[in-house]
Structures are given as structure tokens and as C-alpha cells.
Design a protein around this motif. Structure first.
Motif, PDB file in Angstrom:
ATOM      1  N   HIS A 515      54.511  32.840  44.510  1.00 54.32           N
ATOM      2  CA  HIS A 515      55.876  33.292  44.760  1.00 54.32           C
ATOM      3  C   HIS A 515      56.412  32.754  46.088  1.00 54.32           C
ATOM      4  N   LYS A 516      55.565  32.715  47.085  1.00 54.67           N
ATOM      5  CA  LYS A 516      56.001  32.412  48.448  1.00 54.67           C
ATOM      6  C   LYS A 516      55.999  30.916  48.759  1.00 54.67           C
ATOM      7  N   PHE A 517      54.974  30.196  48.300  1.00 51.69           N
ATOM      8  CA  PHE A 517      54.796  28.802  48.696  1.00 51.69           C
ATOM      9  C   PHE A 517      54.836  27.835  47.508  1.00 51.69           C
ATOM     10  N   ASN A 518      54.080  28.164  46.476  1.00 56.55           N
ATOM     11  CA  ASN A 518      54.020  27.339  45.264  1.00 56.55           C
ATOM     12  C   ASN A 518      53.724  25.875  45.575  1.00 56.55           C
ATOM     13  N   ASN A 519      52.774  25.627  46.477  1.00 61.62           N
ATOM     14  CA  ASN A 519      52.354  24.254  46.764  1.00 61.62           C
ATOM     15  C   ASN A 519      51.044  23.997  46.043  1.00 61.62           C
ATOM     16  N   LYS A 520      51.134  23.318  44.909  1.00 58.19           N
ATOM     17  CA  LYS A 520      49.940  23.058  44.120  1.00 58.19           C
ATOM     18  C   LYS A 520      49.716  21.565  43.967  1.00 58.19           C
ATOM     19  N   LEU A 521      48.438  21.216  43.821  1.00 55.75           N
ATOM     20  CA  LEU A 521      48.053  19.852  43.544  1.00 55.75           C
ATOM     21  C   LEU A 521      47.781  19.728  42.053  1.00 55.75           C
ATOM     22  N   TYR A 522      47.090  18.677  41.660  1.00 52.43           N
ATOM     23  CA  TYR A 522      46.783  18.513  40.239  1.00 52.43           C
ATOM     24  C   TYR A 522      45.917  19.653  39.724  1.00 52.43           C
ATOM     25  N   ALA A 523      46.094  19.954  38.428  1.00 52.09           N
ATOM     26  CA  ALA A 523      45.294  20.959  37.715  1.00 52.09           C
ATOM     27  C   ALA A 523      45.369  22.330  38.374  1.00 52.09           C
ATOM     28  N   GLY A 524      46.509  22.646  38.978  1.00 49.53           N
ATOM     29  CA  GLY A 524      46.729  23.979  39.524  1.00 49.53           C
ATOM     30  C   GLY A 524      46.002  24.297  40.811  1.00 49.53           C
ATOM     31  N   ARG A 525      45.412  23.294  41.461  1.00 48.82           N
ATOM     32  CA  ARG A 525      44.698  23.573  42.704  1.00 48.82           C
ATOM     33  C   ARG A 525      45.691  23.885  43.827  1.00 48.82           C
ATOM     34  N   ARG A 526      45.351  24.873  44.627  1.00 49.81           N
ATOM     35  CA  ARG A 526      46.212  25.296  45.720  1.00 49.81           C
ATOM     36  C   ARG A 526      45.686  24.769  47.054  1.00 49.81           C
ATOM     37  N   ARG A 527      46.600  24.619  48.011  1.00 50.56           N
ATOM     38  CA  ARG A 527      46.225  24.237  49.366  1.00 50.56           C
ATOM     39  C   ARG A 527      46.162  25.499  50.220  1.00 50.56           C
ATOM     40  N   PHE A 528      44.967  25.859  50.694  1.00 48.71           N
ATOM     41  CA  PHE A 528      44.819  27.014  51.576  1.00 48.71           C
ATOM     42  C   PHE A 528      44.697  26.480  53.002  1.00 48.71           C
ATOM     43  N   ILE A 529      45.851  26.264  53.613  1.00 48.54           N
ATOM     44  CA  ILE A 529      45.907  25.706  54.950  1.00 48.54           C
ATOM     45  C   ILE A 529      46.541  26.724  55.890  1.00 48.54           C
ATOM     46  N   THR A 530      46.433  26.447  57.174  1.00 53.14           N
ATOM     47  CA  THR A 530      46.839  27.414  58.204  1.00 53.14           C
ATOM     48  C   THR A 530      48.236  27.958  57.969  1.00 53.14           C
ATOM     49  N   GLN A 531      49.216  27.063  57.724  1.00 54.30           N
ATOM     50  CA  GLN A 531      50.602  27.502  57.677  1.00 54.30           C
ATOM     51  C   GLN A 531      50.880  28.468  56.536  1.00 54.30           C
ATOM     52  N   TYR A 532      50.008  28.495  55.515  1.00 52.42           N
ATOM     53  CA  TYR A 532      50.158  29.446  54.424  1.00 52.42           C
ATOM     54  C   TYR A 532      49.317  30.698  54.662  1.00 52.42           C
ATOM     55  N   VAL A 533      48.038  30.501  54.950  1.00 54.85           N
ATOM     56  CA  VAL A 533      47.121  31.637  55.059  1.00 54.85           C
ATOM     57  C   VAL A 533      47.524  32.568  56.199  1.00 54.85           C
ATOM     58  N   GLU A 534      48.059  32.030  57.278  1.00 59.08           N
ATOM     59  CA  GLU A 534      48.456  32.895  58.384  1.00 59.08           C
ATOM     60  C   GLU A 534      49.599  33.837  57.999  1.00 59.08           C
ATOM     61  N   GLN A 535      50.271  33.550  56.883  1.00 59.43           N
ATOM     62  CA  GLN A 535      51.353  34.424  56.404  1.00 59.43           C
ATOM     63  C   GLN A 535      50.896  35.409  55.334  1.00 59.43           C
ATOM     64  N   PHE A 536      49.621  35.367  54.959  1.00 59.79           N
ATOM     65  CA  PHE A 536      49.128  36.333  53.982  1.00 59.79           C
ATOM     66  C   PHE A 536      49.297  37.745  54.543  1.00 59.79           C
ATOM     67  N   PRO A 537      49.715  38.702  53.714  1.00 58.17           N
ATOM     68  CA  PRO A 537      50.025  40.044  54.220  1.00 58.17           C
ATOM     69  C   PRO A 537      48.790  40.938  54.321  1.00 58.17           C
ATOM     70  N   LEU A 538      48.859  41.892  55.236  1.00 55.21           N
ATOM     71  CA  LEU A 538      47.845  42.929  55.391  1.00 55.21           C
ATOM     72  C   LEU A 538      48.506  44.295  55.268  1.00 55.21           C
ATOM     73  N   PRO A 539      47.918  45.220  54.505  1.00 51.00           N
ATOM     74  CA  PRO A 539      48.442  46.591  54.461  1.00 51.00           C
ATOM     75  C   PRO A 539      47.984  47.360  55.697  1.00 51.00           C
ATOM     76  N   ASP A 540      48.582  48.483  55.922  1.00 53.16           N
ATOM     77  CA  ASP A 540      48.283  49.293  57.109  1.00 53.16           C
ATOM     78  C   ASP A 540      46.855  49.855  57.027  1.00 53.16           C
ATOM     79  N   PRO A 541      45.965  49.488  57.978  1.00 60.21           N
ATOM     80  CA  PRO A 541      44.585  49.978  57.923  1.00 60.21           C
ATOM     81  C   PRO A 541      44.466  51.476  58.177  1.00 60.21           C
ATOM     82  N   ALA A 542      45.524  52.130  58.632  1.00 64.13           N
ATOM     83  CA  ALA A 542      45.474  53.571  58.857  1.00 64.13           C
ATOM     84  C   ALA A 542      45.522  54.360  57.546  1.00 64.13           C
ATOM     85  N   ARG A 543      45.916  53.715  56.478  1.00 64.63           N
ATOM     86  CA  ARG A 543      46.008  54.400  55.189  1.00 64.63           C
ATOM     87  C   ARG A 543      44.601  54.608  54.618  1.00 64.63           C
TER      88      ARG A 543
END
Length: 588
Positions: A515-543
Motif C-alpha cells: 500500500h505504501k511503497f509498492n516497489n517490487k522486482l521480478y516475480a513479486g520480490r520486494r526491496r527491504f531497504i532503509t528508506q522503506y523499513v525505517e517507515q514500518f509502523p510500531l504499535p504502542d508498547p504500553a498496550r
């Protein structure tokens, strides 16, 4: 009256065959356009164009190659417009010029042709004014169709890349098609239309930021197609097509009403069939289409969404996608960036010397300074695995340490076997002149990273994979350059690393990525690089439910591989969807 012929003289075929054997065109980034794609671009150009009612219609291909694009555009023109066309084409290769000229002259008899051996970029820079974007004395073109070369910085060479960047106001890594895109804006008439085939890399990479910003201010973009892993080219290019108009106001970004479409291969069941890939683009949004060769593609249509940031990543914006991301954002506490800096692994630029699986067999005896190396062959979700192939069980000779809080090279005199081994390979290592020019020792790694960080727990993941594969290393392994890693900057917040492990390995993060990046290579492979992974969300650990997620991740790490761990993974996946407000895994 010009006549059209479907016949191409044998001379053209002979020239094409000869030219296909010339290696130089690879170095120049030439990737000739398939006829069906050329027709697709041509038809969309003419659908958007408002041609002059009278007078000459000027047409240009700035990287003409074998003339396929011009041929397609001219074939699609109405007869009354074709009678008023003047054609221009530039290319640096003499063979290509001859092929294109012969093809067009034979098919369009009497058409005024100006196919020249000329470097388009040099031509643009010689136009009036020292500023690329100053007013031009050249008469502009009404129609521009192009497939610029795709040469990257590594092939161009540092000096040429730097010169291009300075001339065209670009920053970071420069691909040759970047300045072509900006150069076209210089020669396109106001209201004129261009259709450009490019690599899709600029849409999502950090190096494409300046180009994305420039495109939105230099053109009125009408439609962008990300053609993804359709394999329309023989070369390993993931293509895109831009359809745009020339504009007068160059001071602001033009981001409204830009249609954006994507097509990527999927394993999901087909909802319809068609003969070929480009025909699938006429399908409705979010349709899975099977083409004649059995491949299935998901087609998406929406508007270009860059997060209201002129440099932002381009993605398809739809009501469903935007609603989905808004839900995630409302349940996000922080992102992975909050945990610490994501780093790429070590790069030796002499792997055959520093990285081996047979250290016990070398003449000097097993050297000191060896450390276990984490590579893509160790990749497994939650905890690394030992590669089955002994050749993939690597160790790295790691000649770096930390003294007084600073990374430095080791004193080789303290490690006699390592010193003997490295001395035997000194010629190879000293050939890395850039290491010496940087004031480093001849035996150092080029990118060693921080030795003091290796012993700490760290999140590791490969750069490229179709599914997310993240694991926690607690054994002090050194991460290889094909992987990335993340440590907690605050040692008291290590639980956040386990939370990141749970989120990153979930099917939720696959959906978030798409939904957010949609940067794929051949055969559906994704690029897990800094500029994407650093934006992955975290829920509140207090919950409370988030604390349960953290504990489950730790248990899975301890028990994998086992049926118990597999059952926990299913539970964990459901919990991750739930804490982001998507308990039913909707809109995946």
C-alpha cells in the motif's frame, strides 16, 4: 501524398542484426522498444494531444535507436496530420541512425527526416542561456516520444555522472535517463505532449527524489504507468511510461489529477483473461488478469499519491488504500526509525580474500580475527538458520576494532596468522586504490560498520525477498552487505526490537509495504531497504496486547523450528493485524 508501406527492406534487417552484436549499445544503455509498447505509447500521446490546426507539426525522438517509437507514432497519426509532419531524431550511434533513417524513409515516402548523430543532452545544454531551464531559442516540438538510455552511475563512471548531475541540477546517484527526462521538458512546446518510457526506479528510490520533484514542476503529468515485472523488455528493466504536457508555469509542483496505474505479477486467482499484458491495463482497478502465457497480473488504477511531498515516493492512491493507511496511522505509536539507525552490512570489495568457508584449510592455518558472517543463506524468520550447503557457512576475517570509542584497524603484528594470510593477498587488496586514497590501511574492509555493535542483539534482514524475512541475532554475527541490520540505540528499549521482529514478519507488513511503497522486482520480490523499513509502523508498547506480542516473538525465537513455534506464528500474525485496527485483515 506520402505512401505507407508495411515492407522493410532487407538492408534494415541486416543492419539490425549487425547492430545487435555490438556491445557498445549495452554500455550506452540502449534498450530498444518492443512494437506493442511503442504503439501503446504512441496511441496515448495522440489521444492526449491537441495538434496544430495548420502549419508544421514537429516530432522528436531524442534517443531514436532503431526508430521503432517514431515509426509507431507516425503510423498512428491521421493522414491529414501526417502530411504536415517534420521528424527529428538524435542518437550517438551511427549504426542506429542508419537503421532508423532507412526504416522511416522506406515506410513514409517523402517525409522530411532529420535523423542526426548527436548527443541530445549536449544539445540541450547548448541551447540559449547557461541555465538548463532558461528560455530556449530552439523551436519547440509538439510531440516527443522517447525511450532514454538506462545507464546507471556505476557504468557511467564517477566523472561523467558528476558532470551530468551538475549540469542538470541533480543530486545523489544519477541514472542517465534522469537528465533525459529534464532535457525533454526543455524542448517540449507548451501544450505539447510527450510519452516517455523509463525505468520505474525513479518513482520509489531515494536517488529519484530530485527527479520526482523536477518532473512535477517541469511537466503537467497526465498519466503514469508502472509496468512492473511485465518483462516487456529482454533486458532486466522494470519499465514505466509517463504521459505529460509541456507547461508555462515552472514555479510550482503540478500534482493534481494525475492518473496512476500499476501492473504486477501475482499468484492470486484470475478474475478475467486477455491476450497480452498491455491489454490487461484496460481492466478495472484491483482486477487479477491472466494473459495468454499463463501469467497473472494485478492491475491497479488510481491517482498519483506522493504524500503531498514533491520528493515523495509515487504510489497509487485510491479511496480504499488511503482509508487503509489512515487506519494504520491512527494506531501507530512510532516507526522503526525510532529504535535506531538501519545500516547496510559490511562491504569488503574483496570478498574472495575476506570471506571464506574453508578457513581451516589455508596454508597459514586458521587465522585470528575470524567472526561468523550472516548472509542471505542464513535467512529465516525470527532466528537465523545454519545453511545446509557447507560452502554457504561463511566466516569473515574482520580486521577492525574499537579503541577509546572509535573504530580503527587492528594492529596486525598482534595477529601473526592473519597477517601472513593478508600479506599473501596484498596485491589484490592494494589494487583497491580508493581504500588507500581514503587514508585507510591496505588490509581494511571498505565498509566495516561499527565493531562494538556486533555483540548487541540486532534485527537482521535480506535486502531482497518476496516475503519479509527478519530475525534477531544474539550471537554477535557480522552482517554481510546483502543484508541490513538494526540495533537499539537505547539498550533499555530492547523490547522494541522484539516488537519490530513481530511486526516485520507479519502478513500485515506485506500489505503495508504494498500500500505504501509498492516497489517490487521480478516475480513479486520486494526491496527491504532503509528508506522503506525505517517507515514500518510500531504499535504502542504500553498496550497489554502489544506486550503479549513481544513475549510471543521471544518464545518463537527460542522454539523455532517446531510445530509449537508455527502455531504461535499464526496467533502472532492475527494479533499484529488487530493492534493496527485491522482485525479482519481487510483490504489486503
Amino acid at each position: 501524398m506520402m505512401t505507407m508501406s508495411s515492407l522493410i527492406e532487407p538492408e534494415i534487417s541486416e543492419l539490425s542484426a549487425r547492430y545487435s552484436n555490438v556491445e557498445a549499445h549495452k554500455l550506452n544503455g540502449a534498450t530498444y522498444t518492443p512494437s506493442d509498447l511503442a504503439t501503446f505509447v504512441a496511441e496515448n500521446i495522440l489521444e492526449a494531444a491537441e495538434l496544430p490546426k495548420t502549419g508544421i507539426i514537429r516530432v522528436l525522438d531524442p534517443a531514436v535507436g532503431d526508430g521503432a517509437l517514431l515509426h509507431a507514432l507516425l503510423k498512428c497519426l491521421p493522414d491529414d496530420a501526417l502530411e504536415r509532419v517534420e521528424v527529428w531524431g538524435y542518437d550517438t550511434d551511427a549504426d542506429a541512425i542508419q537503421i532508423a533513417t532507412t526504416r522511416l524513409a522506406n515506410t513514409f515516402t517523402g517525409l522530411p527526416l532529420h535523423i542526426e548523430q548527436k548527443d541530445f543532452l549536449e544539445h540541450v545544454l547548448t541551447l540559449k542561456g547557461s541555465d538548463l531551464f532558461s528560455d530556449s531559442e530552439q523551436e519547440p516540438f509538439h510531440l516527443v516520444i522517447a525511450n532514454p538510455p538506462y545507464v546507471r552511475t556505476q557504468i557511467l563512471g564517477a566523472d561523467q555522472a558528476k558532470a551530468l548531475a551538475q549540469s542538470f541540477g541533480l543530486t545523489g546517484r544519477v541514472d542517465l535517463y534522469y537528465p533525459f527526462l529534464l532535457g525533454i521538458s526543455k524542448v517540449l512546446a507548451i501544450g505539447g505532449v510527450t510519452g516517455i518510457i523509463t525505468s520505474n526506479r525513479f518513482m520509489t528510490t531515494k536517488s529519484g527524489e530530485a527527479v520526482r520533484q523536477a518532473l512535477l514542476s517541469r511537466f503537467q503529468i497526465l498519466h503514469a504507468w508502472d509496468l512492473g515485472d511485465t518483462k516487456l523488455f529482454d533486458a532486466a528493466v522494470l519499465p514505466a511510461v509517463l504521459l505529460a504536457k509541456g507547461i508555462r508555469n515552472l514555479q510550482h509542483s503540478h500534482t493534481q489529477n494525475i492518473a496512476f496505474s500499476t501492473i504486477y505479477e501475482t499468484k492470486d486467482p484470475a478474475q478475467s483473461q486477455c491476450t497480452e499484458v498491455l491489454a490487461a491495463l484496460s481492466s478495472d482497478d484491483d482486477t487479477v488478469v491472466e494473459v495468454a502465457d499463463g501469467r497473472r497480473f494485478r492491475v491497479r488504477h488510481g491517482s498519483l499519491n506522493n504524500g503531498d511531498d514533491p520528493k515523495g515516493v509515487w504510489r497509487v492512491g485510491t479511496v480504499a488504500t488511503d482509508t487503509w493507511l489512515t487506519t494504520v496511522e491512527s494506531n501507530t505509536w512510532q516507526t522503526f526509525r525510532h529504535i535506531g539507525k538501519i545500516r547496510v552490512g559490511v562491504k569488503s570489495t574483496a570478498d574472495k580474500v575476506f570471506i571464506r568457508s574453508d578457513w581451516n584449510d589455508i596454508p597459514e592455518g586458521r587465522p585470528e580475527l575470524l567472526r561468523p558472517l550472516l548472509t542471505r543463506h542464513c535467512a529465516r524468520r525470527f532466528r537465523a538458520t545454519t545453511p545446509n550447503n557447507p560452502k554457504h557457512r561463511k566466516e569473515i576475517l574482520y580486521p577492525h576494532t574499537v579503541v577509546d570509542g572509535r573504530r580503527c584497524a587492528v594492529d596486525l603484528s598482534l595477529y601473526p596468522r592473519a597477517a601472513l594470510y593478508l600479506e599473501r593477498h596484498r596485491d589484490v587488496l592494494e589494487a583497491r586504490t580508493y581504500v588507500l586514497d581514503a587514508g585507510r590501511n591496505w588490509f581494511e574492509l571498505w565498509v566495516p560498520q561499527d565493531p562494538s555493535a556486533w555483540p548487541a542483539p540486532k534485527l537482521v534482514f535480506p535486502d531482497i525477498s518476496d516475503k519479509p524475512i527478519f530475525w534477531i541475532d544474539t550471537d554477535g554475527g557480522v552482517v554481510n552487505g546483502e543484508c541490513y541490520w538494526l540495533c537499539c540505540e537505547n539498550e533499555e528499549s530492547t523490547d522494541l526490537l522484539w516488537l519490530a521482529l513481530a511486526v516485520a514478519n507479519s502478513t500485515f507488513i506485506e500489505a503495508f509495504y504494498d500500500h505504501k511503497f509498492n516497489n517490487k522486482l521480478y516475480a513479486g520480490r520486494r526491496r527491504f531497504i532503509t528508506q522503506y523499513v525505517e517507515q514500518f509502523p510500531l504499535p504502542d508498547p504500553a498496550r497489554a496486547e502489544v506486550q503479549h506480542i513481544i513475549n510471543l516473538a521471544k518464545k518463537i525465537h527460542a522454539l523455532i523450528p517446531s510445530s509449537e513455534a508455527e502455531a504461535m506464528e499464526v496467533e502472532l500474525d492475527e494479533l499484529v493485524w488487530g493492534v493496527f485496527g485491522l482485525g479482519e485483515k481487510v483490504a489486503r
